[in-house]
Design a protein around this motif. Structure first.
Motif, PDB file in Angstrom:
ATOM      1  N   GLY A 136     -16.504 -93.713  -7.005  1.00 20.02           N
ATOM      2  CA  GLY A 136     -17.515 -92.770  -7.455  1.00 20.02           C
ATOM      3  C   GLY A 136     -18.923 -93.308  -7.507  1.00 20.02           C
ATOM      4  N   ILE A 137     -19.178 -94.439  -6.845  1.00 18.38           N
ATOM      5  CA  ILE A 137     -20.512 -95.051  -6.840  1.00 18.38           C
ATOM      6  C   ILE A 137     -21.277 -94.625  -5.587  1.00 18.38           C
ATOM      7  CG2 ILE A 137     -21.800 -97.227  -6.884  1.00 18.38           C
ATOM      8  CD1 ILE A 137     -20.194 -96.898  -9.391  1.00 18.38           C
ATOM      9  N   THR A 138     -22.540 -94.273  -5.745  1.00 18.82           N
ATOM     10  CA  THR A 138     -23.407 -93.972  -4.607  1.00 18.82           C
ATOM     11  C   THR A 138     -23.594 -95.221  -3.753  1.00 18.82           C
ATOM     12  OG1 THR A 138     -24.595 -92.243  -5.799  1.00 18.82           O
ATOM     13  CG2 THR A 138     -25.744 -93.281  -3.946  1.00 18.82           C
ATOM     14  N   CYS A 139     -23.512 -95.066  -2.433  1.00 21.96           N
ATOM     15  CA  CYS A 139     -23.619 -96.220  -1.539  1.00 21.96           C
ATOM     16  C   CYS A 139     -24.627 -95.977  -0.422  1.00 21.96           C
ATOM     17  CB  CYS A 139     -22.256 -96.536  -0.921  1.00 21.96           C
ATOM     18  SG  CYS A 139     -21.043 -97.195  -2.087  1.00 21.96           S
ATOM     19  N   GLY A 140     -25.338 -97.044  -0.059  1.00 19.38           N
ATOM     20  CA  GLY A 140     -26.304 -96.965   1.029  1.00 19.38           C
ATOM     21  C   GLY A 140     -26.099 -98.081   2.036  1.00 19.38           C
ATOM     22  N   MET A 141     -26.511 -97.819   3.273  1.00 23.20           N
ATOM     23  CA  MET A 141     -26.555 -98.854   4.308  1.00 23.20           C
ATOM     24  C   MET A 141     -28.017 -99.161   4.614  1.00 23.20           C
ATOM     25  SD  MET A 141     -25.362 -98.762   8.337  1.00 23.20           S
ATOM     26  CE  MET A 141     -23.686 -99.367   8.164  1.00 23.20           C
ATOM     27  N   PHE A 142     -28.380-100.429   4.519  1.00 21.77           N
ATOM     28  CA  PHE A 142     -29.693-100.876   4.967  1.00 21.77           C
ATOM     29  C   PHE A 142     -29.495-101.487   6.350  1.00 21.77           C
ATOM     30  CE2 PHE A 142     -30.837 -99.922   0.786  1.00 21.77           C
ATOM     31  CZ  PHE A 142     -32.215-100.003   0.621  1.00 21.77           C
ATOM     32  N   LEU A 143     -29.729-100.682   7.366  1.00 25.22           N
ATOM     33  CA  LEU A 143     -29.578-101.140   8.745  1.00 25.22           C
ATOM     34  C   LEU A 143     -30.881-101.828   9.136  1.00 25.22           C
ATOM     35  CD1 LEU A 143     -27.799-101.304  11.225  1.00 25.22           C
ATOM     36  CD2 LEU A 143     -28.570 -99.013  11.877  1.00 25.22           C
ATOM     37  N   LEU A 144     -31.015-103.022   8.597  1.00 29.52           N
ATOM     38  CA  LEU A 144     -32.238-103.794   8.819  1.00 29.52           C
ATOM     39  C   LEU A 144     -32.025-105.251   8.425  1.00 29.52           C
ATOM     40  CD1 LEU A 144     -33.974-104.450   5.936  1.00 29.52           C
ATOM     41  CD2 LEU A 144     -34.264-101.990   6.055  1.00 29.52           C
ATOM     42  N   PRO A 145     -32.666-106.149   9.152  1.00 29.64           N
ATOM     43  CA  PRO A 145     -33.430-105.796  10.347  1.00 29.64           C
ATOM     44  C   PRO A 145     -32.526-105.699  11.571  1.00 29.64           C
ATOM     45  CG  PRO A 145     -33.568-108.152   9.995  1.00 29.64           C
ATOM     46  CD  PRO A 145     -32.723-107.603   8.868  1.00 29.64           C
ATOM     47  N   VAL A 146     -32.769-104.693  12.405  1.00 27.90           N
ATOM     48  CA  VAL A 146     -32.137-104.717  13.717  1.00 27.90           C
ATOM     49  C   VAL A 146     -32.890-105.763  14.547  1.00 27.90           C
ATOM     50  CG1 VAL A 146     -31.160-102.399  13.719  1.00 27.90           C
ATOM     51  CG2 VAL A 146     -33.517-102.738  14.457  1.00 27.90           C
ATOM     52  N   SER A 150     -26.161-105.126  12.449  1.00 25.79           N
ATOM     53  CA  SER A 150     -25.334-104.299  13.323  1.00 25.79           C
ATOM     54  C   SER A 150     -23.935-104.321  12.719  1.00 25.79           C
ATOM     55  CB  SER A 150     -25.296-104.849  14.759  1.00 25.79           C
ATOM     56  OG  SER A 150     -24.454-105.994  14.833  1.00 25.79           O
ATOM     57  N   VAL A 151     -23.000-103.624  13.353  1.00 22.03           N
ATOM     58  CA  VAL A 151     -21.604-103.716  12.920  1.00 22.03           C
ATOM     59  C   VAL A 151     -20.779-104.474  13.960  1.00 22.03           C
ATOM     60  CG1 VAL A 151     -21.662-101.691  11.432  1.00 22.03           C
ATOM     61  CG2 VAL A 151     -21.114-101.414  13.871  1.00 22.03           C
ATOM     62  N   ASP A 152     -21.450-105.192  14.832  1.00 19.92           N
ATOM     63  CA  ASP A 152     -20.786-105.980  15.862  1.00 19.92           C
ATOM     64  C   ASP A 152     -20.354-107.330  15.274  1.00 19.92           C
ATOM     65  OD1 ASP A 152     -20.903-108.141  18.125  1.00 19.92           O
ATOM     66  OD2 ASP A 152     -20.712-106.237  19.196  1.00 19.92           O
ATOM     67  N   GLU A 153     -19.064-107.618  15.337  1.00 15.56           N
ATOM     68  CA  GLU A 153     -18.524-108.833  14.706  1.00 15.56           C
ATOM     69  C   GLU A 153     -19.065-110.106  15.359  1.00 15.56           C
ATOM     70  OE1 GLU A 153     -15.823-108.593  12.120  1.00 15.56           O
ATOM     71  OE2 GLU A 153     -16.767-106.634  12.093  1.00 15.56           O
ATOM     72  N   ARG A 154     -19.114-110.124  16.677  1.00 13.06           N
ATOM     73  CA  ARG A 154     -19.542-111.335  17.376  1.00 13.06           C
ATOM     74  C   ARG A 154     -21.010-111.641  17.096  1.00 13.06           C
ATOM     75  NH1 ARG A 154     -22.350-112.687  21.747  1.00 13.06           N
ATOM     76  NH2 ARG A 154     -22.770-110.485  22.228  1.00 13.06           N
ATOM     77  N   ILE A 155     -21.855-110.638  17.163  1.00 18.35           N
ATOM     78  CA  ILE A 155     -23.282-110.854  16.916  1.00 18.35           C
ATOM     79  C   ILE A 155     -23.515-111.265  15.474  1.00 18.35           C
ATOM     80  CG2 ILE A 155     -25.553-109.741  16.855  1.00 18.35           C
ATOM     81  CD1 ILE A 155     -24.604-107.977  19.195  1.00 18.35           C
ATOM     82  N   GLU A 188     -29.322 -98.460  21.746  1.00 26.81           N
ATOM     83  CA  GLU A 188     -28.849 -97.156  21.290  1.00 26.81           C
ATOM     84  C   GLU A 188     -27.367 -97.215  20.924  1.00 26.81           C
ATOM     85  OE1 GLU A 188     -28.670 -92.621  23.094  1.00 26.81           O
ATOM     86  OE2 GLU A 188     -30.392 -93.907  23.529  1.00 26.81           O
ATOM     87  N   LYS A 189     -26.569 -97.942  21.705  1.00 29.38           N
ATOM     88  CA  LYS A 189     -25.140 -98.027  21.442  1.00 29.38           C
ATOM     89  C   LYS A 189     -24.855 -98.690  20.099  1.00 29.38           C
ATOM     90  CE  LYS A 189     -20.759 -99.945  23.081  1.00 29.38           C
ATOM     91  NZ  LYS A 189     -20.429-100.437  21.716  1.00 29.38           N
ATOM     92  N   LEU A 190     -25.496 -99.841  19.840  1.00 31.44           N
ATOM     93  CA  LEU A 190     -25.205-100.565  18.600  1.00 31.44           C
ATOM     94  C   LEU A 190     -25.740 -99.833  17.373  1.00 31.44           C
ATOM     95  CD1 LEU A 190     -25.665-104.307  19.636  1.00 31.44           C
ATOM     96  CD2 LEU A 190     -23.543-103.083  19.151  1.00 31.44           C
ATOM     97  N   ILE A 191     -26.885 -99.188  17.518  1.00 29.85           N
ATOM     98  CA  ILE A 191     -27.409 -98.399  16.401  1.00 29.85           C
ATOM     99  C   ILE A 191     -26.460 -97.249  16.090  1.00 29.85           C
ATOM    100  CG2 ILE A 191     -29.273 -96.860  15.648  1.00 29.85           C
ATOM    101  CD1 ILE A 191     -31.205 -98.677  17.231  1.00 29.85           C
ATOM    102  N   GLU A 192     -25.986 -96.569  17.143  1.00 32.98           N
ATOM    103  CA  GLU A 192     -25.063 -95.460  16.901  1.00 32.98           C
ATOM    104  C   GLU A 192     -23.725 -95.945  16.350  1.00 32.98           C
ATOM    105  OE1 GLU A 192     -23.485 -91.231  18.599  1.00 32.98           O
ATOM    106  OE2 GLU A 192     -24.875 -92.415  19.818  1.00 32.98           O
TER     107      GLU A 192
END
Length: 398
Positions: A195-205, A165-170, A213-217
């Motif tokens: 200029g580098i291609t970047c990806g987010m691996f949102l896993l594992p939630v 997630s992007v939640d600091e506390r968690i 829904e809130k944290l995923i968004e």
């Protein structure tokens, strides 16, 4: 492996130097998640100590206490130099990204500051003209911007960061040894600016913690602000034994009320998978939000279609289609077709009239394969990747 060379401590980590017999790990078929035939673990064990890491499970055979004990493959660069040398190969290495990261140890965990195995491996990869895909949680990767830019100019480089997630506390609870989500996002912005291609691996939630829904968004919105190129999403696996025991001990301290909920969805699957019903509802939640932002949810074809062989290109795109359709609860023949093609020795272009003989290839799949062979892409796959709402009727003639 020779494991009795030297032991010591670095920043309260137990470091054990070992000698490996091989470094490059070859996949049986191309990995469509990372667009890679080859990966490597330069370290075994990881002091990032993420609570949910399945590297802790018995199946990975990581010696010592996971999270504190790290084995360093001190001869890794010498072996990798031999493995990449085309003069020593009867069969050339297949063209794809070489994957550094994941597995049983982050390539940029704290031991890398001392040993610099990842940096030296990147220098070899650059010399041998391979593209590279990096997956990490560590901002230490900024140190290697010089080599990554060279690789990107010669071939291509992708830098991906993983998040629960992007939640600091968690994050502080479940990822105690890694930079905060804010710091990781800043590093992604740094690489995008270079200029580098970047990806987010949102896993594992994490079930019932970061899968809302809130944290995923929140995560997708912040990825979008960084101008991320793609997002890969996935739920958590939890294997019986060390991994589940360690995870449950943390839950008892912070979320004790969730333990009964976990016991309902994790019921001893061999691979640690939760129930299909849970994953289905989770994927629908993610898909709904991802469509809103229009970020590709697999690596876009423009990043690999000029790198892969024609067979690998078709395999990756068919597997992406299979994933995207199943994400929405639809049936798909494309996974079967991709597997059939992975078993072929001959190029698909030499057997265009025989494609329907392959298991999983019906009229619709045949048309998609022919389009990929002709154009290097699939219009249907491109639209699904972007969450295009336009309805495209496909008769899945298996």
């Amino acid at each position: 492996m020779n494991t009795n060379i030297r032991s010591g401590y670095i920043n309260e980590m137990t470091i054990r130097e070992i000698e490996a017999k091989s470094i490059l790990r070859k996949h049986k078929k191309i990995d469509s998640w990372f667009i890679s035939h080859y990966g490597m673990n330069l370290y075994r064990g990881c002091t990032h100590n993420c609570v949910y890491c399945d590297g802790r499970s018995e199946g990975y055979y990581v010696d010592g206490e996971f999270g504190k004990d790290v084995a360093v493959k001190t001869n890794a660069i010498e072996i990798l130099r031999r493995e990449l040398d085309p003069k020593r190969k009867r069969t050339p290495l297949k063209r794809s990204y070489i994957m550094l990261g994941g597995g049983v140890g982050d390539s940029y965990q704290p031991a890398e500051k001392t040993y610099q195995l990842t940096r030296k491996a990147l220098q070899l990869i650059c010399e041998h003209n391979f593209p590279v895909h990096m997956l990490t949680k560590s901002t230490l990767i900024e140190r290697d911007i010089d080599i990554l830019k060279k690789i990107n100019e010669k071939n291509r480089a992708i830098v991906s960061f993983s998040f629960s997630s992007v939640d600091e506390r968690i994050s502080a609870i479940f990822e105690p040894g890694v930079p905060s989500p804010t710091e990781r996002l800043k590093t992604l912005a740094f690489f995008k600016n270079e200029g580098i291609t970047c990806g987010m691996f949102l896993l594992p939630v994490i079930p019932f913690v970061t899968d809302t829904e809130k944290l995923i968004e929140d995560a997708i919105r912040k990825a979008n602000e960084v101008d991320i190129d793609f997002i890969i999403f996935g739920g958590m696996t939890l294997k019986d034994g060390k991994q589940k025991d360690y995870f449950f001990n943390v839950l008892k301290n912070y979320y004790p009320n969730l333990i009964p909920e976990y016991q309902k969805i994790y019921i001893g699957n061999k691979w640690g998978q939760a129930s299909g019903e849970y994953y289905y509802s989770l994927n629908l939640r993610f898909r709904k939000i991802a469509k809103k932002y229009g970020i590709p949810i697999r690596i876009p074809p423009t990043l690999y279609k000029d790198i892969l062989s024609e067979n690998d290109l078709v395999i990756v795109m068919l597997e992406h289609l299979d994933y995207l359709l199943k994400l929405e609860g639809k049936s798909s023949p494309f996974g079967h077709a991709a597997y059939s093609i992975s078993q072929l020795k001959a190029p698909l272009s030499t057997m265009k009239g025989e494609l329907r003989k392959l298991k999983g290839v019906g009229r619709t799949t045949e048309g998609i394969i022919l389009e990929i062979l002709e154009t290097g892409s699939s219009s249907y796959c491109e639209k699904l990747l972007k969450g295009d709402e336009q309805k495209i009727r496909l008769e899945q003639d298996i």
